[in-house]
Motif scaffolding. Sequence first.
Motif, PDB file in Angstrom:
ATOM      1  N   LYS A  26      28.104  51.621  40.124  1.00  0.00           N
ATOM      2  CA  LYS A  26      28.558  52.407  41.276  1.00  0.00           C
ATOM      3  C   LYS A  26      29.256  51.552  42.326  1.00  0.00           C
ATOM      4  CE  LYS A  26      25.316  56.189  40.883  1.00  0.00           C
ATOM      5  NZ  LYS A  26      24.241  56.948  41.493  1.00  0.00           N
ATOM      6  N   ILE A  27      29.204  50.228  42.187  1.00  0.00           N
ATOM      7  CA  ILE A  27      29.855  49.357  43.164  1.00  0.00           C
ATOM      8  C   ILE A  27      31.364  49.488  42.992  1.00  0.00           C
ATOM      9  CG2 ILE A  27      30.198  46.962  43.912  1.00  0.00           C
ATOM     10  CD1 ILE A  27      27.371  46.395  42.816  1.00  0.00           C
ATOM     11  N   PRO A  28      32.079  49.827  44.068  1.00  0.00           N
ATOM     12  CA  PRO A  28      33.528  49.979  43.928  1.00  0.00           C
ATOM     13  C   PRO A  28      34.222  48.629  43.810  1.00  0.00           C
ATOM     14  CG  PRO A  28      32.884  50.254  46.206  1.00  0.00           C
ATOM     15  CD  PRO A  28      31.605  50.080  45.407  1.00  0.00           C
ATOM     16  N   ASN A  29      35.387  48.656  43.182  1.00  0.00           N
ATOM     17  CA  ASN A  29      36.233  47.470  43.198  1.00  0.00           C
ATOM     18  C   ASN A  29      37.662  47.931  43.444  1.00  0.00           C
ATOM     19  OD1 ASN A  29      36.837  48.562  40.704  1.00  0.00           O
ATOM     20  ND2 ASN A  29      36.729  46.654  39.586  1.00  0.00           N
ATOM     21  N   ASN A  30      38.488  47.010  43.836  1.00  0.00           N
ATOM     22  CA  ASN A  30      39.852  47.343  44.190  1.00  0.00           C
ATOM     23  C   ASN A  30      40.714  47.274  42.935  1.00  0.00           C
ATOM     24  OD1 ASN A  30      42.461  47.436  45.156  1.00  0.00           O
ATOM     25  ND2 ASN A  30      41.931  46.402  47.053  1.00  0.00           N
ATOM     26  N   TRP A  36      47.360  44.110  40.020  1.00  0.00           N
ATOM     27  CA  TRP A  36      48.352  43.188  40.555  1.00  0.00           C
ATOM     28  C   TRP A  36      48.056  41.763  40.099  1.00  0.00           C
ATOM     29  CZ3 TRP A  36      47.822  39.031  43.916  1.00  0.00           C
ATOM     30  CH2 TRP A  36      49.010  38.487  44.385  1.00  0.00           C
ATOM     31  N   VAL A  37      46.788  41.367  40.164  1.00  0.00           N
ATOM     32  CA  VAL A  37      46.410  40.009  39.771  1.00  0.00           C
ATOM     33  C   VAL A  37      46.711  39.785  38.290  1.00  0.00           C
ATOM     34  CG1 VAL A  37      44.438  38.458  39.418  1.00  0.00           C
ATOM     35  CG2 VAL A  37      44.710  39.672  41.575  1.00  0.00           C
ATOM     36  N   LYS A  38      46.426  40.785  37.444  1.00  0.00           N
ATOM     37  CA  LYS A  38      46.671  40.628  36.008  1.00  0.00           C
ATOM     38  C   LYS A  38      48.155  40.452  35.715  1.00  0.00           C
ATOM     39  CE  LYS A  38      42.570  43.106  34.566  1.00  0.00           C
ATOM     40  NZ  LYS A  38      42.010  44.347  34.076  1.00  0.00           N
ATOM     41  N   GLU A 138      38.328  36.552  49.272  1.00  0.00           N
ATOM     42  CA  GLU A 138      39.423  37.176  48.530  1.00  0.00           C
ATOM     43  C   GLU A 138      38.996  37.515  47.106  1.00  0.00           C
ATOM     44  OE1 GLU A 138      42.996  34.873  48.644  1.00  0.00           O
ATOM     45  OE2 GLU A 138      43.331  35.310  50.768  1.00  0.00           O
ATOM     46  N   LEU A 139      38.272  36.599  46.488  1.00  0.00           N
ATOM     47  CA  LEU A 139      37.811  36.822  45.126  1.00  0.00           C
ATOM     48  C   LEU A 139      36.876  38.028  45.064  1.00  0.00           C
ATOM     49  CD1 LEU A 139      36.634  34.038  42.774  1.00  0.00           C
ATOM     50  CD2 LEU A 139      35.294  36.099  43.025  1.00  0.00           C
ATOM     51  N   THR A 140      35.934  38.113  45.983  1.00  0.00           N
ATOM     52  CA  THR A 140      34.971  39.213  45.952  1.00  0.00           C
ATOM     53  C   THR A 140      35.595  40.540  46.355  1.00  0.00           C
ATOM     54  OG1 THR A 140      34.173  38.705  48.175  1.00  0.00           O
ATOM     55  CG2 THR A 140      32.982  37.718  46.331  1.00  0.00           C
ATOM     56  N   ALA A 141      36.714  40.512  47.069  1.00  0.00           N
ATOM     57  CA  ALA A 141      37.382  41.755  47.448  1.00  0.00           C
ATOM     58  C   ALA A 141      37.975  42.465  46.238  1.00  0.00           C
ATOM     59  CB  ALA A 141      38.479  41.473  48.473  1.00  0.00           C
ATOM     60  N   ARG A 142      38.224  41.731  45.178  1.00  0.00           N
ATOM     61  CA  ARG A 142      38.835  42.339  43.998  1.00  0.00           C
ATOM     62  C   ARG A 142      37.880  42.473  42.817  1.00  0.00           C
ATOM     63  NH1 ARG A 142      40.920  38.154  40.477  1.00  0.00           N
ATOM     64  NH2 ARG A 142      40.826  36.149  41.513  1.00  0.00           N
ATOM     65  N   LYS A 143      36.612  42.246  43.051  1.00  0.00           N
ATOM     66  CA  LYS A 143      35.604  42.352  41.995  1.00  0.00           C
ATOM     67  C   LYS A 143      34.455  43.219  42.477  1.00  0.00           C
ATOM     68  CE  LYS A 143      37.432  39.245  39.218  1.00  0.00           C
ATOM     69  NZ  LYS A 143      37.944  39.610  37.917  1.00  0.00           N
ATOM     70  N   LYS A 144      33.708  43.768  41.529  1.00  0.00           N
ATOM     71  CA  LYS A 144      32.454  44.399  41.909  1.00  0.00           C
ATOM     72  C   LYS A 144      31.553  43.271  42.377  1.00  0.00           C
ATOM     73  CE  LYS A 144      32.535  48.323  38.822  1.00  0.00           C
ATOM     74  NZ  LYS A 144      31.780  49.082  37.825  1.00  0.00           N
ATOM     75  N   THR A 145      30.994  43.416  43.571  1.00  0.00           N
ATOM     76  CA  THR A 145      30.280  42.291  44.163  1.00  0.00           C
ATOM     77  C   THR A 145      28.904  42.696  44.674  1.00  0.00           C
ATOM     78  OG1 THR A 145      32.371  41.321  44.843  1.00  0.00           O
ATOM     79  CG2 THR A 145      30.410  40.523  45.971  1.00  0.00           C
TER      80      THR A 145
END
Length: 181
Positions: A26-30, A36-38, A138-145
């Motif tokens: 249920k944790i959202p990710n961007n 974009w990163v891929k 920045e890393l955690t902003a794009r991952k489920k954290t």
Amino acid sequence: PPKPQNPKTPKPLKIDIQIFKKIFNKIPNNKSFNRWVKKQDKKRIYCIGIGGIGLSAMARFYAHEGHEVVGSDSTDSELIEALRKEGIAVSIGTDENRITKDIDMVVYTISISLDNPEYLRAKELGIPCKTYPEALGELTARKKTIAVCGTHGKTTTTAMMYYALKAAGLHPTVIIGSILP
């Protein structure tokens, strides 16, 4: 008769792995940022202070994502030897000549002096420079954290969560202030 329980003795913790799975999923990710990163070319990342427990973990993460990671530290250590065995080039001491225009980003420990020659050279060349906490953000902003904070027990709690998520069949990545077996 049952033995009275000492009120200071904690009760054993029972972990329901399925609850961990439900919470983690249920944790959202961007997702747009992840796409974009891929699409981006792999980057060349230079880490100043790579021998610290946090920055060494981040260097491993970047390398695992396929980026070319190189770095420096003031002293050699077991952590640095482990990074070298994983293919990450690490130099001891500072040398501004190691910072070249082909570096895409510099990540540095907040324990370096801002007159560090490598840091100053990166700034001079216009290379984006981020502190370890900025890069981690920045890393955690794009991952489920899942982040653990507090005064005592952060590393232990993080390690337990990692092993519980792994036991639940998930594939977590952990950046932790320790070495896990």
